[in-house]
Motif scaffolding. Structure first.
Motif, PDB file in Angstrom:
ATOM      1  N   GLN A   9       0.820  -1.152   0.063  1.00  0.00           N
ATOM      2  CA  GLN A   9      -0.110  -0.081   0.075  1.00  0.00           C
ATOM      3  C   GLN A   9       0.857   1.218  -0.064  1.00  0.00           C
ATOM      4  O   GLN A   9       0.739   2.291  -0.677  1.00  0.00           O
ATOM      5  CB  GLN A   9      -1.051  -0.019   1.208  1.00  0.00           C
ATOM      6  N   ARG A  10       1.974   1.215   0.676  1.00  0.00           N
ATOM      7  CA  ARG A  10       2.884   2.467   0.769  1.00  0.00           C
ATOM      8  C   ARG A  10       3.429   2.676  -0.577  1.00  0.00           C
ATOM      9  O   ARG A  10       3.648   3.811  -0.882  1.00  0.00           O
ATOM     10  CB  ARG A  10       3.952   2.101   1.801  1.00  0.00           C
ATOM     11  N   THR A  11       3.794   1.533  -1.472  1.00  0.00           N
ATOM     12  CA  THR A  11       4.295   1.820  -2.590  1.00  0.00           C
ATOM     13  C   THR A  11       3.419   2.444  -3.643  1.00  0.00           C
ATOM     14  O   THR A  11       3.571   3.241  -4.217  1.00  0.00           O
ATOM     15  CB  THR A  11       4.859   0.589  -3.318  1.00  0.00           C
ATOM     16  N   PHE A  12       2.073   2.001  -3.476  1.00  0.00           N
ATOM     17  CA  PHE A  12       1.069   2.565  -4.184  1.00  0.00           C
ATOM     18  C   PHE A  12       0.447   3.911  -4.011  1.00  0.00           C
ATOM     19  O   PHE A  12       0.627   4.902  -4.884  1.00  0.00           O
ATOM     20  CB  PHE A  12      -0.338   1.795  -3.927  1.00  0.00           C
ATOM     21  N   PHE A  13       0.684   4.233  -2.532  1.00  0.00           N
ATOM     22  CA  PHE A  13       0.340   5.798  -2.117  1.00  0.00           C
ATOM     23  C   PHE A  13       1.815   6.610  -2.730  1.00  0.00           C
ATOM     24  O   PHE A  13       1.449   7.594  -3.096  1.00  0.00           O
ATOM     25  CB  PHE A  13       0.346   5.528  -0.619  1.00  0.00           C
ATOM     26  N   THR A  14       2.745   6.187  -2.680  1.00  0.00           N
ATOM     27  CA  THR A  14       3.998   6.816  -2.843  1.00  0.00           C
ATOM     28  C   THR A  14       4.033   7.482  -4.474  1.00  0.00           C
ATOM     29  O   THR A  14       4.156   8.392  -4.932  1.00  0.00           O
ATOM     30  CB  THR A  14       5.475   6.441  -2.521  1.00  0.00           C
ATOM     31  N   ARG A  15       3.648   6.153  -5.276  1.00  0.00           N
ATOM     32  CA  ARG A  15       3.517   6.424  -6.726  1.00  0.00           C
ATOM     33  C   ARG A  15       2.362   7.243  -7.208  1.00  0.00           C
ATOM     34  O   ARG A  15       2.500   7.995  -7.997  1.00  0.00           O
ATOM     35  CB  ARG A  15       3.361   4.955  -7.570  1.00  0.00           C
ATOM     36  N   SER A  16       1.349   7.140  -6.177  1.00  0.00           N
ATOM     37  CA  SER A  16       0.112   7.917  -6.686  1.00  0.00           C
ATOM     38  C   SER A  16       0.198   9.405  -6.366  1.00  0.00           C
ATOM     39  O   SER A  16      -0.014  10.415  -7.428  1.00  0.00           O
ATOM     40  CB  SER A  16      -1.177   7.448  -5.763  1.00  0.00           C
ATOM     41  N   ILE A  17       0.896   9.744  -5.370  1.00  0.00           N
ATOM     42  CA  ILE A  17       1.488  11.131  -5.056  1.00  0.00           C
ATOM     43  C   ILE A  17       2.540  11.621  -5.747  1.00  0.00           C
ATOM     44  O   ILE A  17       2.323  12.891  -6.503  1.00  0.00           O
ATOM     45  CB  ILE A  17       1.737  11.227  -3.756  1.00  0.00           C
ATOM     46  N   ASN A  18       3.516  11.103  -6.438  1.00  0.00           N
ATOM     47  CA  ASN A  18       4.364  11.309  -7.669  1.00  0.00           C
ATOM     48  C   ASN A  18       3.593  11.509  -8.693  1.00  0.00           C
ATOM     49  O   ASN A  18       3.868  12.696  -9.494  1.00  0.00           O
ATOM     50  CB  ASN A  18       5.512  10.532  -7.603  1.00  0.00           C
ATOM     51  N   SER A  19       2.680  10.679  -9.363  1.00  0.00           N
ATOM     52  CA  SER A  19       2.207  10.883 -10.481  1.00  0.00           C
ATOM     53  C   SER A  19       1.184  11.964 -10.431  1.00  0.00           C
ATOM     54  O   SER A  19       1.397  12.666 -11.253  1.00  0.00           O
ATOM     55  CB  SER A  19       1.282   9.533 -10.538  1.00  0.00           C
ATOM     56  N   TRP A  20       0.458  12.423  -9.160  1.00  0.00           N
ATOM     57  CA  TRP A  20      -0.410  13.539  -9.195  1.00  0.00           C
ATOM     58  C   TRP A  20       0.441  14.734  -9.282  1.00  0.00           C
ATOM     59  O   TRP A  20      -0.077  15.840  -9.830  1.00  0.00           O
ATOM     60  CB  TRP A  20      -1.210  13.325  -7.973  1.00  0.00           C
ATOM     61  N   ARG A  21       1.570  14.692  -8.556  1.00  0.00           N
ATOM     62  CA  ARG A  21       2.394  15.946  -8.579  1.00  0.00           C
ATOM     63  C   ARG A  21       2.844  16.438  -9.951  1.00  0.00           C
ATOM     64  O   ARG A  21       3.002  17.309 -10.513  1.00  0.00           O
ATOM     65  CB  ARG A  21       3.573  15.810  -7.720  1.00  0.00           C
ATOM     66  N   ARG A  22       3.221  15.141 -10.848  1.00  0.00           N
ATOM     67  CA  ARG A  22       3.669  15.500 -12.145  1.00  0.00           C
ATOM     68  C   ARG A  22       2.669  15.841 -13.152  1.00  0.00           C
ATOM     69  O   ARG A  22       2.805  16.928 -13.806  1.00  0.00           O
ATOM     70  CB  ARG A  22       3.995  14.280 -12.812  1.00  0.00           C
TER      71      ARG A  22
END
Length: 600
Positions: free
Chosen positions: A244-257
């Motif tokens: 879940q942490r990996t998914f959350f981290t990648r989701s935040i990074n994707s949203w920022r981009r």
């Protein structure tokens, strides 16, 4: 569970499209008339939208005259403006409805094609991916595409029309302002198009993390009993938090981009508004334009901002859709290694023959040890063979090769004298039925569970099959007969096995494979199952995989496998009388009592 061929509601394209335009052409093409109606609504709405600022210009210039203003004319302008504004809203609502209908119809076809394509893939592909990942591909990725397609025509095509019309109106009022706004628009769109590419790869990684999360949850739910019984809940929860942490981290990074796109849009339009207002004020102060025209220029600038803002939002959706499209196209590009031929199987019970069959789950690895090695035997039509062997000897693998869940690495398998690779898959799997220990039941009616949702199977046929396997009393207790819903987990192991037999009865196959059908039954239920099995196997060729020797007491022949090779093959009675045979040794290990014998 009885094997059955996949039924495809729609055939996926042979060369799956890898671009948004390709998918639009493939799945929106059949909806061309609805697309034409959508285009008419968008054109009409755009024309009305461009006319509204003209009415405002006339209203402002007339009202500025003060006491000399034409009040009746102002009222008419106001009424016409309200009427056209309502028309714009109606056109927009109609375009939104038709666009959503077109978009969701197209992507529902894509979802159906994906599901049919997954059902057509061989088992190697399904072993390499978890069910949760496949669910994410069909549901998550296609939902991202659905959201994109359902708004694409309305927002992108409509925005492009409105933007073009607004630029034309700028040139109509003053070519210098028109040229400046056109250059500004080109710079804005170019900048945003370049920036949006930054979000494609992070979005793809986000979707992959989402698929892994779905797969993790699905696997843990499937093994919930084992996790609880071994007290491993805490360990799996910690592992879940890592995923879940990996998914959350990648989701935040994707949203920022992705957010860089609209942040850039806000900054550029702040500059654009200042430029247009400055030009309008300068021209009005110099007497080159009227106050109404100055107001008109501002209104047209809002009509430039609105479509570019729509395009900006759609570019963010395009990033999600682009990542999902790549994953969907990648899945559609997979081709099953198991292909059917054109030679039909003969009618009636089918003889089975293995000719020097070798099989490995990793044929590309020369160091991998084969699960089956040089297996050869003959099973005459109408006879039953009991397949014995220790765990890992290759019993289940052998039966999987018959129904072509996998293909043999070497050698050939003949069914009715026809190589199984030469016959159509649907023909093969309609003539071969498999009943496993773990019967898969669906949250559907009894009828649908037995017919696999085939509408051509009648209720009377289902009832006859249930009576045939001895479930008459059970059927009589159902409030709605075969239409009664059958919640998963509501049946005992024996009832589930009998339902699996009824499935086979409905299909009337020529070859039946039973994988330890009585391994978990009480004596009373086992007696009922034995009677049903006798009726089921009558006049058919059959293979019974057994761990309990009493299961193969009715077999004509015995085939003993060991370490992927045939250790023994012969008539059951002959092997039982031969004290040197493996089968006789197994009977002695079971205290010479077939009904109590157990094969380790």
């Amino acid at each position: 569970m009885s094997s059955s061929a996949a039924v495809s509601p729609s055939v996926p394209p042979d060369a799956p499209p890898r671009s948004a335009l390709g998918v639009l052409g493939t799945y929106l093409g059949p909806l061309r008339w609805q697309v034409a109606a959508l285009a008419a609504l968008l054109l009409t709405g755009t024309g009305l939208n461009l006319l509204l600022p003209q009415l405002l210009q006339q209203f402002v210039d007339n009202a500025k005259q003060g006491a000399g203003a034409d009040v009746a004319g102002l009222v008419r302008l106001a009424g016409l403006y309200i009427l056209l504004a309502v028309g714009v809203q109606l056109m927009t609502a109609g375009a939104t409805y038709v666009g959503a209908r077109v978009g969701w119809t197209a992507t529902n076809r894509l979802r159906a094609d994906l599901m049919a394509h997954l059902l057509s893939l061989d088992m190697r592909e399904h072993k390499e991916r978890t069910p949760g990942e496949m669910i994410e591909r069909i549901d998550g990725d296609v939902t991202a595409l659905s959201n994109f397609f359902s708004q694409f025509a309305v927002r992108v095509f409509g925005a492009a029309l409105l933007l073009t019309g607004a630029l034309v109106m700028f040139f109509r009022e003053d070519w210098r302002i028109g040229l400046g706004v056109t250059v500004f628009t080109a710079i804005t769109l170019t900048a945003m198009n370049r920036v949006r590419k930054l979000g494609v790869e992070p979005t793809r990684l986000e979707r992959e993390a989402s698929a892994r999360l779905f797969g993790f949850v699905e696997e843990r739910l499937a093994g919930l009993e084992d996790v609880r019984s071994l007290g491993a809940g805490g360990h799996h929860l910690r592992r879940f938090l890592d995923v879940q942490r990996t998914f959350f981290t990648r989701s935040i990074n994707s949203w920022r981009r992705r957010s860089v796109v609209w942040q850039l849009s806000m900054a550029l339009f702040a500059v654009g508004y200042v430029g247009v207002l400055g030009a309008a004020v300068g021209l009005y102060a110099g007497g080159a334009i009227t106050l109404g025209t100055a107001f008109l220029l501002y209104q047209y600038m809002t009509l430039v901002e609105e479509p570019i803002d729509q395009l900006t939002q759609q570019l963010q959706d395009l990033q999600k859709a682009g990542a999902s499209l790549g994953r969907v196209s990648e899945l559609l590009a997979l081709r099953s290694a198991v292909r059917g031929g054109e030679t039909p199987l003969p009618a009636g019970p089918l003889p089975l023959a293995f000719r020097d069959v070798t099989f490995s789950y990793a044929p590309e690895d020369p160091q991998a040890r084969g699960v089956l090695r040089g297996v050869s035997f003959d099973l005459p039509a109408g006879q039953t063979v009991g397949l014995l062997g220790r765990t890992g000897s290759g019993k289940t693998t052998l039966t999987r090769l018959i129904s072509r869940l996998y293909d043999a690495t070497q050698g050939e398998i003949l069914l009715g004298g026809v190589n199984v690779q030469a016959t159509p898959l649907h023909d093969l799997r309609s003539r071969v039925a498999v009943v496993t220990q773990d019967v898969q039941l669906f949250q559907a009616s009894v009828r649908d569970n037995l017919s696999f949702f085939d509408p051509h199977v009648t209720d009377a046929q289902v009832e006859a099959a249930l009576h045939e396997v001895g479930l008459s009393a059970w059927l009589a207790r159902l409030p709605d007969g075969v239409r009664t819903p059958l919640p998963t987990g509501s049946l005992s192991a024996g009832e589930a096995q009998l339902l699996a037999f009824a499935r086979v009865m409905l299909r009337d196959p020529s070859l039946i494979i039973l994988d330890e059908p009585s391994s978990r039954l009480d004596p009373a239920t086992e007696a009922l199952l034995t009677a049903a099995m006798t009726r089921l196997l009558s006049g058919r060729t059959a293979i019974i995989i057994a761990h309990r020797l009493d299961t193969v007491a009715r077999a004509d022949r015995i085939l003993v496998l060991g370490d992927g090779e045939v250790l023994e093959d012969g008539r059951r009675d002959d092997l039982a009388r031969d004290p040197r045979s493996h089968y006789a040794a197994l009977l002695r290990a079971g205290q010479l009592n077939e009904h109590d014998g157990v094969l380790a």
